[in-house]
Motif scaffolding. Structure first.
Motif, PDB file in Angstrom:
ATOM      1  N   HIS A  39       3.615   1.264  -2.778  1.00 60.22           N
ATOM      2  CA  HIS A  39       2.781   0.155  -3.243  1.00 60.22           C
ATOM      3  C   HIS A  39       3.397  -0.517  -4.469  1.00 60.22           C
ATOM      4  N   MET A  43       0.810  -1.223   0.000  1.00 65.63           N
ATOM      5  CA  MET A  43       0.000   0.000   0.000  1.00 65.63           C
ATOM      6  C   MET A  43       0.839   1.267   0.000  1.00 65.63           C
ATOM      7  N   SER A  51      -5.531  -5.602   6.654  1.00 65.23           N
ATOM      8  CA  SER A  51      -5.970  -4.506   5.804  1.00 65.23           C
ATOM      9  C   SER A  51      -6.059  -3.164   6.528  1.00 65.23           C
TER      10      SER A  51
END
Length: 132
Positions: free
Chosen positions: A49, A45, A127
């Motif tokens: 990323h 990310m 996440s």
């Protein structure tokens, strides 16, 4: 004489020790010294990323990590190590502050080893980055 798999594990464990020290202290030099000139890393990310190439890009990334986790992040458990002749994966839990907010996570990092150096790194984590 150690097998190739045993040597790979030994090199990766040293790199992981330097890696966790970098997370805790912000001093990444020992880890960076273990990287090959053609080092690549993958991060899931943000600004870094995807696939990144080169030791200079790695230095930028780990400096960013140190800024994000000031005053440092601590490994709270090492849950699993999986290895073969070229790759070692460390699964662990860590906690600290991420941009000043409480942070806990489960993380997996893979180190690819060649000629007693780390030539590849991949990181995977939850996440939201805030809880197990």
């Amino acid at each position: 004489m150690p097998t190739k798999s045993e040597n790979t594990l030994k090199i990766a464990q040293q790199a992981f020790e330097y890696f966790t020290n970098g997370l805790e202290t912000g001093n990444w030099q020992n880890f960076l010294d273990m990287l090959t000139d053609d080092f690549t890393f993958w991060f899931p990310m943000g600004e870094f990323h995807g696939l990144n190439t080169g030791k200079e890009r790695a230095k930028e990334f780990f400096e960013y990590v140190s800024q994000a986790f000031q005053p440092g992040i601590k490994l709270t458990s090492l849950d699993n190590i999986t290895s073969n002749e070229k790759t070692v994966i460390f699964e662990f839990r860590d906690e600290g502050k991420l941009f000043g907010q409480p942070y806990k996570n489960r993380v997996a990092v893979a180190f690819d080893v060649r000629d007693d150096k780390i030539y590849g790194y991949r990181e995977y984590f939850g996440s939201d980055g805030k809880s197990y």
